[in-house]
Design a protein around this motif. Structure first.
Motif, PDB file in Angstrom:
ATOM      1  N   PHE A  44       0.555  11.132  -0.479  1.00 16.84           N
ATOM      2  CA  PHE A  44      -0.631  10.298  -0.656  1.00 16.84           C
ATOM      3  C   PHE A  44      -0.430   8.889  -0.101  1.00 16.84           C
ATOM      4  CE2 PHE A  44      -3.112  12.280  -4.480  1.00 16.84           C
ATOM      5  CZ  PHE A  44      -3.256  13.449  -3.756  1.00 16.84           C
ATOM      6  N   PHE A  45       0.711   8.298  -0.435  1.00 16.19           N
ATOM      7  CA  PHE A  45       0.893   6.867  -0.181  1.00 16.19           C
ATOM      8  C   PHE A  45       1.788   6.550   1.015  1.00 16.19           C
ATOM      9  CE2 PHE A  45      -0.214   7.231  -4.701  1.00 16.19           C
ATOM     10  CZ  PHE A  45      -1.290   6.359  -4.755  1.00 16.19           C
ATOM     11  N   GLY A  46       2.556   7.522   1.494  1.00 14.27           N
ATOM     12  CA  GLY A  46       3.370   7.299   2.685  1.00 14.27           C
ATOM     13  C   GLY A  46       4.663   6.547   2.452  1.00 14.27           C
ATOM     14  N   TYR A  47       5.059   6.388   1.194  1.00 12.66           N
ATOM     15  CA  TYR A  47       6.312   5.703   0.872  1.00 12.66           C
ATOM     16  C   TYR A  47       7.384   6.719   0.489  1.00 12.66           C
ATOM     17  CZ  TYR A  47       3.854   1.180   0.315  1.00 12.66           C
ATOM     18  OH  TYR A  47       3.131   0.027   0.507  1.00 12.66           O
ATOM     19  N   GLU A  48       8.630   6.370   0.755  1.00  6.51           N
ATOM     20  CA  GLU A  48       9.749   7.093   0.172  1.00  6.51           C
ATOM     21  C   GLU A  48      10.029   6.493  -1.202  1.00  6.51           C
ATOM     22  OE1 GLU A  48      11.224   9.792   1.344  1.00  6.51           O
ATOM     23  OE2 GLU A  48       9.826   9.735   3.041  1.00  6.51           O
ATOM     24  N   GLU A  49      10.633   7.289  -2.073  1.00  2.00           N
ATOM     25  CA  GLU A  49      10.833   6.826  -3.447  1.00  2.00           C
ATOM     26  C   GLU A  49      11.654   5.543  -3.509  1.00  2.00           C
ATOM     27  OE1 GLU A  49      11.207   9.419  -7.189  1.00  2.00           O
ATOM     28  OE2 GLU A  49      13.291   9.004  -6.618  1.00  2.00           O
ATOM     29  N   GLU A  50      12.696   5.447  -2.667  1.00  2.66           N
ATOM     30  CA  GLU A  50      13.560   4.262  -2.724  1.00  2.66           C
ATOM     31  C   GLU A  50      12.817   2.981  -2.341  1.00  2.66           C
ATOM     32  OE1 GLU A  50      14.684   6.698   0.998  1.00  2.66           O
ATOM     33  OE2 GLU A  50      14.232   7.052  -1.127  1.00  2.66           O
ATOM     34  N   GLU A  51      11.712   3.110  -1.611  1.00  2.00           N
ATOM     35  CA  GLU A  51      10.920   1.932  -1.254  1.00  2.00           C
ATOM     36  C   GLU A  51      10.101   1.419  -2.434  1.00  2.00           C
ATOM     37  OE1 GLU A  51       9.166   2.051   2.975  1.00  2.00           O
ATOM     38  OE2 GLU A  51       9.187   4.160   2.368  1.00  2.00           O
ATOM     39  N   LEU A  52       9.927   2.270  -3.439  1.00  2.00           N
ATOM     40  CA  LEU A  52       9.023   1.928  -4.534  1.00  2.00           C
ATOM     41  C   LEU A  52       9.719   1.603  -5.846  1.00  2.00           C
ATOM     42  CD1 LEU A  52       6.250   4.627  -3.941  1.00  2.00           C
ATOM     43  CD2 LEU A  52       6.123   2.188  -3.417  1.00  2.00           C
ATOM     44  N   VAL A  53      10.961   2.029  -5.993  1.00  2.00           N
ATOM     45  CA  VAL A  53      11.652   1.815  -7.266  1.00  2.00           C
ATOM     46  C   VAL A  53      11.665   0.331  -7.625  1.00  2.00           C
ATOM     47  CG1 VAL A  53      13.872   1.953  -8.464  1.00  2.00           C
ATOM     48  CG2 VAL A  53      13.062   3.882  -7.089  1.00  2.00           C
ATOM     49  N   ASP A  54      11.229   0.048  -8.846  1.00  2.00           N
ATOM     50  CA  ASP A  54      11.149  -1.297  -9.421  1.00  2.00           C
ATOM     51  C   ASP A  54      10.026  -2.142  -8.822  1.00  2.00           C
ATOM     52  OD1 ASP A  54      12.124  -2.843 -11.519  1.00  2.00           O
ATOM     53  OD2 ASP A  54      13.240  -4.140 -10.156  1.00  2.00           O
ATOM     54  N   ARG A  55       9.185  -1.538  -7.973  1.00  2.00           N
ATOM     55  CA  ARG A  55       8.003  -2.252  -7.482  1.00  2.00           C
ATOM     56  C   ARG A  55       6.846  -2.004  -8.448  1.00  2.00           C
ATOM     57  NH1 ARG A  55       8.269  -3.114  -1.940  1.00  2.00           N
ATOM     58  NH2 ARG A  55       6.504  -4.544  -2.270  1.00  2.00           N
ATOM     59  N   PRO A  56       5.894  -2.920  -8.543  1.00  2.00           N
ATOM     60  CA  PRO A  56       4.766  -2.727  -9.465  1.00  2.00           C
ATOM     61  C   PRO A  56       3.849  -1.601  -8.991  1.00  2.00           C
ATOM     62  CG  PRO A  56       4.420  -4.667  -8.118  1.00  2.00           C
ATOM     63  CD  PRO A  56       5.828  -4.215  -7.836  1.00  2.00           C
ATOM     64  N   VAL A  57       3.279  -0.884  -9.933  1.00  2.00           N
ATOM     65  CA  VAL A  57       2.374   0.211  -9.588  1.00  2.00           C
ATOM     66  C   VAL A  57       1.145  -0.307  -8.844  1.00  2.00           C
ATOM     67  CG1 VAL A  57       1.067   0.150 -11.761  1.00  2.00           C
ATOM     68  CG2 VAL A  57       1.292   2.312 -10.506  1.00  2.00           C
ATOM     69  N   SER A  58       0.860  -1.599  -8.982  1.00  2.00           N
ATOM     70  CA  SER A  58      -0.278  -2.194  -8.271  1.00  2.00           C
ATOM     71  C   SER A  58      -0.080  -2.174  -6.760  1.00  2.00           C
ATOM     72  CB  SER A  58      -0.522  -3.628  -8.739  1.00  2.00           C
ATOM     73  OG  SER A  58       0.628  -4.430  -8.527  1.00  2.00           O
ATOM     74  N   LEU A  59       1.151  -1.943  -6.298  1.00  2.69           N
ATOM     75  CA  LEU A  59       1.381  -1.792  -4.867  1.00  2.69           C
ATOM     76  C   LEU A  59       0.640  -0.563  -4.350  1.00  2.69           C
ATOM     77  CD1 LEU A  59       2.975  -2.655  -2.285  1.00  2.69           C
ATOM     78  CD2 LEU A  59       4.779  -1.083  -3.044  1.00  2.69           C
ATOM     79  N   LEU A  60       0.561   0.468  -5.188  1.00  2.00           N
ATOM     80  CA  LEU A  60      -0.120   1.710  -4.821  1.00  2.00           C
ATOM     81  C   LEU A  60      -1.589   1.702  -5.223  1.00  2.00           C
ATOM     82  CD1 LEU A  60       2.626   4.265  -5.942  1.00  2.00           C
ATOM     83  CD2 LEU A  60       2.347   3.148  -3.716  1.00  2.00           C
ATOM     84  N   VAL A  61      -1.853   1.099  -6.372  1.00  2.00           N
ATOM     85  CA  VAL A  61      -3.230   1.010  -6.882  1.00  2.00           C
ATOM     86  C   VAL A  61      -3.484  -0.445  -7.235  1.00  2.00           C
ATOM     87  CG1 VAL A  61      -4.897   1.873  -8.562  1.00  2.00           C
ATOM     88  CG2 VAL A  61      -3.005   3.345  -7.824  1.00  2.00           C
TER      89      VAL A  61
END
Length: 240
Positions: A44-61
């Motif tokens: 859906f979002f085009g990110y790998e998991e390591e790019e998102l760990v500890d990032r806010p969910v608002s980055l996606l929504v």
């Protein structure tokens, strides 16, 4: 509110379950910082998991800012889950409509949050298209109608009501095609439409309370649902 509890010895099974889900799943800590995502979320979002760990969910929504996440947490104290309509944002900046179910899960922390995200962009586009068609139907100058297989009117537009003197659509639905258009070849053309054939015929119609007459063009066609004929759709146009 009781969180979903996942025993340690079943966490690998739980992750297998997440991997097979149709919806995107994003698990966050109580403050909305991402802990892990499932493969569908990567799609859906085009990110790998390591790019998102500890990032806010608002980055996606983007609508799920920290303050909103806290309000959701408060709401979950009374409900098992909360449904949120929002827009997702992919890594490339593309936006899509989504429906999000938020609940609590006991994974690393008893108050971790799980966001189950369903892409409803196609559903929204279909809904918007249907609304546009509905508006066009109602604004058309031609008299437009839909009948079921028995000939009863199920849907008519304001121009149809005006032509036949009905005060409202509900009144028209109390009548059948054969009552309003009993003269041949219209009944025969109605049967042809039920058999899958489209017809167009010019008719000379007498004007009520007048010695004058007018020419009208009546088009009938099958109302197809899939491969089956469910009734008849038609239009009546006054010749200029």
């Amino acid at each position: 509110m009781t969180p979903i509890f996942v025993p340690k010895d079943r966490k690998s099974l739980f992750r297998q379950f997440l991997g097979g889900m149709y919806d995107a799943v994003v698990i966050t800590d109580p403050n909305g910082h991402i802990l892990e995502i499932n493969p569908r979320a990567k799609e859906f979002f085009g990110y790998e998991e390591e790019e998102l760990v500890d990032r806010p969910v608002s980055l996606l929504v983007p609508g799920l800012a920290a303050a909103v996440v806290q309000r959701i947490r408060c709401g979950l104290e009374a409900d098992r889950h909360i449904i949120v309509d929002a827009n997702g944002r992919a890594k490339d900046g593309a936006k899509f409509a989504c429906e999000i179910a938020v609940s609590v899960i006991d994974l690393a922390d008893p108050d971790d949050l799980v966001f189950t995200i369903r892409n409803i962009e196609r559903r929204r586009k279909v809904r918007d298209m249907l609304r546009a068609k509905e508006n066009a139907f109602r604004l058309a100058r031609e008299a437009l109608f839909v009948c079921d297989a028995s000939g009863t009117f199920t849907y008519v537009n304001p121009a149809f009501c005006e032509m036949f003197g009905f005060a409202a659509e509900e009144e028209a639905r109390e009548h059948a095609f054969a009552e309003l258009m009993p003269d041949e070849p219209l009944p025969a053309n109605f049967r042809k439409a039920l058999a899958g054939e489209k017809t167009t015929v010019d008719i000379v119609s007498e004007v009520e309370d007048s010695d004058a007459s007018e020419e009208i063009v009546v088009t009938l066609a099958p109302n197809m649902v899939g491969r089956k004929v469910r009734g008849v759709v038609g239009s009546i146009v006054r010749s200029e």
